[in-house]
Enzyme design. Structure first.
Site, PDB file in Angstrom:
ATOM      1  N   GLY A 141     -47.152 -19.824  35.038  1.00 25.74           N
ATOM      2  CA  GLY A 141     -46.253 -20.565  36.249  1.00 25.74           C
ATOM      3  C   GLY A 141     -45.162 -19.750  36.672  1.00 25.74           C
ATOM      4  N   CYS A 142     -44.522 -20.815  37.326  1.00 33.32           N
ATOM      5  CA  CYS A 142     -43.276 -20.000  37.928  1.00 33.32           C
ATOM      6  C   CYS A 142     -42.367 -19.428  37.108  1.00 33.32           C
ATOM      7  CB  CYS A 142     -42.347 -21.170  38.907  1.00 33.32           C
ATOM      8  SG  CYS A 142     -41.038 -20.771  39.629  1.00 33.32           S
TER       9      CYS A 142
END
Length: 225
Positions: free
Chosen positions: A54-55
């Site tokens: 993810g981020c």
């Protein structure tokens, strides 16, 4: 009437998070340093590991909290384009995922514990997304450098699937490491530098707090709240 108001409030909040997700430009008025960050020199006895989950703003902060971890660098891995930019990766066309590279002391923290931290730091059951961030650049990947690391990653996935941490099965890709390209300077340490941003407060901070709870005995003394 209350139910309709609640639904509208939920939709509004979700829309705000989507508009301020990891793929959005920072809202600060300061000038961004868009030069690629410099990778640290590997120190004697040190090991390196690369993950995508993810981020990278959040995953970088989480793994940086662990004992034995000297430095975590946000960047890009898993694709074919050399030296990609944030904007290029954000098109979902480069094959790269937002990733982190971890420089750690295996005498202090083992690769197995580092894997446990990686899985504790994100939701590895959602293909090509992490919370409000959607796209292949947000897929979950554990990159291995040796056959032994591959075996350990697969064992960690089995542990996660057997645990009660997740309702769904792990979809993390197990991929041989090829190259890691550091992200721009302004992405490094982003979580700590922008604590008031909506995305950080509403998405990243709850994940970091959950990570702290699950990995409590492995936190650096200065990271214990």
């Amino acid at each position: 009437m209350f139910t309709r108001f609640t639904q509208l409030l939920y939709v509004t909040l979700l829309s705000c998070l989507l508009l301020t997700g990891c793929n959005q430009q920072p809202t600060t008025n300061t000038v961004k340093d868009t030069r690629p960050a410099t990778l640290p020199q590997l120190q004697p006895g040190e090991a390196v590991a690369t993950f995508a989950g993810g981020c990278f703003w959040c995953l970088e902060e989480e793994l940086q909290l662990l004992k034995g971890v000297r430095e975590v660098v946000s960047g890009y891995a898993g694709g074919d384009l050399e030296n990609p930019t944030y904007e290029q990766v954000g098109t979902d066309q480069t094959g790269h995922a937002e990733s982190v590279q971890v420089y750690y002391d295996p005498k202090v923290i083992s690769y197995d514990v580092l894997l446990d931290g990686f899985f504790a730091g994100h939701d590895p059951t959602t293909p090509n997304r992490e919370g409000p961030d959607v796209g292949t650049q947000y897929r979950s990947i554990a990159f291995y450098r040796t056959p032994d690391e591959k075996v350990r990653i697969e064992a960690a996935i089995q542990r996660e699937n057997a645990s009660e941490h997740h309702q769904d099965r792990i979809v993390t890709q197990v991929v041989p490491f090829k190259a890691f390209y550091p992200a721009e300077v302004y992405h490094q340490g982003y979580y700590r530098l922008h604590p008031d941003e909506l995305y950080i407060r509403k998405v990243s901070q709850p994940k970091v707090e959950e990570f702290r709870e699950r990995m409590a005995k492995w936190l650096k003394p200065e990271a214990v709240q």
